[in-house]
Design a protein around this motif. Sequence first.
Motif, PDB file in Angstrom:
ATOM      1  N   ALA A 297       0.836  -1.212   0.000  1.00 35.20           N
ATOM      2  CA  ALA A 297       0.000   0.000   0.000  1.00 35.20           C
ATOM      3  C   ALA A 297       0.871   1.263   0.000  1.00 35.20           C
ATOM      4  CB  ALA A 297      -0.926  -0.004   1.202  1.00 35.20           C
TER       5      ALA A 297
ATOM      6  N   PHE B  35      -5.628  -0.506  -4.472  1.00 37.52           N
ATOM      7  CA  PHE B  35      -6.559  -0.798  -3.377  1.00 37.52           C
ATOM      8  C   PHE B  35      -6.090  -2.104  -2.743  1.00 37.52           C
ATOM      9  CE2 PHE B  35     -10.291  -2.523  -1.338  1.00 37.52           C
ATOM     10  CZ  PHE B  35     -10.793  -1.421  -0.670  1.00 37.52           C
TER      11      PHE B  35
ATOM     12  N   SER C  21      -6.207  -5.054   0.149  1.00 30.82           N
ATOM     13  CA  SER C  21      -6.988  -5.736   1.181  1.00 30.82           C
ATOM     14  C   SER C  21      -6.081  -6.768   1.840  1.00 30.82           C
ATOM     15  CB  SER C  21      -8.184  -6.454   0.563  1.00 30.82           C
ATOM     16  OG  SER C  21      -8.914  -5.562  -0.250  1.00 30.82           O
TER      17      SER C  21
ATOM     18  N   ARG D  67      -3.943  -3.810  11.926  1.00 33.53           N
ATOM     19  CA  ARG D  67      -4.637  -2.513  11.830  1.00 33.53           C
ATOM     20  C   ARG D  67      -3.785  -1.403  12.438  1.00 33.53           C
ATOM     21  NH1 ARG D  67      -9.406  -5.346  13.056  1.00 33.53           N
ATOM     22  NH2 ARG D  67     -10.652  -5.466  11.154  1.00 33.53           N
TER      23      ARG D  67
ATOM     24  N   ALA E  30      -1.044  -0.480  10.095  1.00 26.87           N
ATOM     25  CA  ALA E  30      -1.456   0.362   8.962  1.00 26.87           C
ATOM     26  C   ALA E  30      -1.516   1.826   9.411  1.00 26.87           C
ATOM     27  CB  ALA E  30      -2.811  -0.094   8.429  1.00 26.87           C
ATOM     28  N   ILE E  31      -2.020   2.047  10.630  1.00 23.12           N
ATOM     29  CA  ILE E  31      -2.097   3.421  11.151  1.00 23.12           C
ATOM     30  C   ILE E  31      -0.678   3.967  11.355  1.00 23.12           C
ATOM     31  CG2 ILE E  31      -2.802   4.815  13.151  1.00 23.12           C
ATOM     32  CD1 ILE E  31      -5.187   2.789  13.432  1.00 23.12           C
TER      33      ILE E  31
ATOM     34  N   GLU F 275       0.720   4.892   8.164  1.00 21.64           N
ATOM     35  CA  GLU F 275      -0.102   5.869   7.435  1.00 21.64           C
ATOM     36  C   GLU F 275      -0.544   5.387   6.064  1.00 21.64           C
ATOM     37  OE1 GLU F 275       2.757   9.062   7.801  1.00 21.64           O
ATOM     38  OE2 GLU F 275       1.549   9.941   9.396  1.00 21.64           O
ATOM     39  N   VAL F 276      -1.133   4.186   6.038  1.00 23.52           N
ATOM     40  CA  VAL F 276      -1.715   3.705   4.783  1.00 23.52           C
ATOM     41  C   VAL F 276      -3.132   3.208   5.036  1.00 23.52           C
ATOM     42  CG1 VAL F 276       0.444   3.004   3.646  1.00 23.52           C
ATOM     43  CG2 VAL F 276      -0.772   1.358   5.100  1.00 23.52           C
ATOM     44  N   ASN F 277      -3.888   3.162   3.949  1.00 22.48           N
ATOM     45  CA  ASN F 277      -5.239   2.599   4.003  1.00 22.48           C
ATOM     46  C   ASN F 277      -5.198   1.181   3.482  1.00 22.48           C
ATOM     47  OD1 ASN F 277      -7.176   4.339   5.011  1.00 22.48           O
ATOM     48  ND2 ASN F 277      -6.992   5.628   3.167  1.00 22.48           N
ATOM     49  N   VAL F 278      -5.591   0.251   4.340  1.00 23.18           N
ATOM     50  CA  VAL F 278      -5.700  -1.143   3.924  1.00 23.18           C
ATOM     51  C   VAL F 278      -7.035  -1.637   4.450  1.00 23.18           C
ATOM     52  CG1 VAL F 278      -4.756  -3.478   4.253  1.00 23.18           C
ATOM     53  CG2 VAL F 278      -3.185  -1.562   3.923  1.00 23.18           C
ATOM     54  N   GLU F 279      -7.732  -2.411   3.621  1.00 24.98           N
ATOM     55  CA  GLU F 279      -8.998  -3.005   4.077  1.00 24.98           C
ATOM     56  C   GLU F 279      -8.673  -4.328   4.763  1.00 24.98           C
ATOM     57  OE1 GLU F 279     -13.086  -4.699   2.003  1.00 24.98           O
ATOM     58  OE2 GLU F 279     -11.177  -4.975   1.001  1.00 24.98           O
TER      59      GLU F 279
END
Length: 287
Positions: A135, A142, A144, A157, A160-161, A164-168
């Motif tokens: 990511a 995108f 996941s 989770r 990811a924070i 600093e990335v967005n992961v589903e």
Amino acid sequence: MPKHEVWTSVKIVAWTKEYLSAKGIENARLEAEWMLSAATGLNRVGLYLNYDKPLSDSELAVYRDMVSRRARREPLQHILGTQEFCGLEFEVSPDVLIPRHDTELLVTQTLLRSPPQASILDMGTGSGCIAITLAKRLPAAFVSASDISSDALSVARRNAIRNEVNVEFIQGALLSCVPDRKFSLIVSNPPYIPTADIDQLEPEVRDYDPWTALDGGADGLGIYRQLIPAAVDHLLPGGWLLVEIGIGQAHDVAECFTSIGRYQEPFVSLDEQGIERVVGAQIKERL
Ligand code: GLN
């Protein structure tokens, strides 16, 4: 660690090197320096600039506790709480496999094949190291990430924070947790150690990495046999499945891709030690 000594960084690192080496730990000096950095809040240069300054009682107490945990072969990463992977820092705990340097090859091989706007699934994400690195490197993708363990997903989770990335994140086993979804790439570093071999592993791995992250069934290939056929229905046209493998598994895993008849010729790539480490293949276009 004798109590009535005046302990300076130099003296304590030398003492710990001997002590931990005798317990079978290879890079004992370096590990001592890392633990001392964590206990004092000084970086390694700082430690040597203050080499003759006695440690405070509270620093000593924290450090002693770290050394005795390490002497019991608890992984350094659990003691320090983090592990570096592809230049990023990841929180680790007993709930996740400690990210391995070898796994960076899976990331590199994925990046070579990924269009910028890819949709990617990291199956069995553990700490999240693969998904989060992808990511970070593919900001338009995108990404996941799934795992059977909700405790692992909590760590992932937070990672990811932290990065600093967005992961589903999705909880579930294999691909049953993504019904009706298709991806440009599916990647995985699944458990692949044959069950009977786990006993032979170093104590840091055998006693502290989660069993579910290691155990690949009787011959280690159990997950590949399920994932490789299942992925066919979850790949977009031109999509790729890439997996990390254990030593000596390349032939059988490549064979698993070939026998299904739905993938192009698989590739095998070698890690820095010349060991076959990643196998992958692109899905065949349907006629
Ligand atoms: N994907 C994670 C990693 O590579 C976890 C792998 C696993 O638990 N087998 O570190």
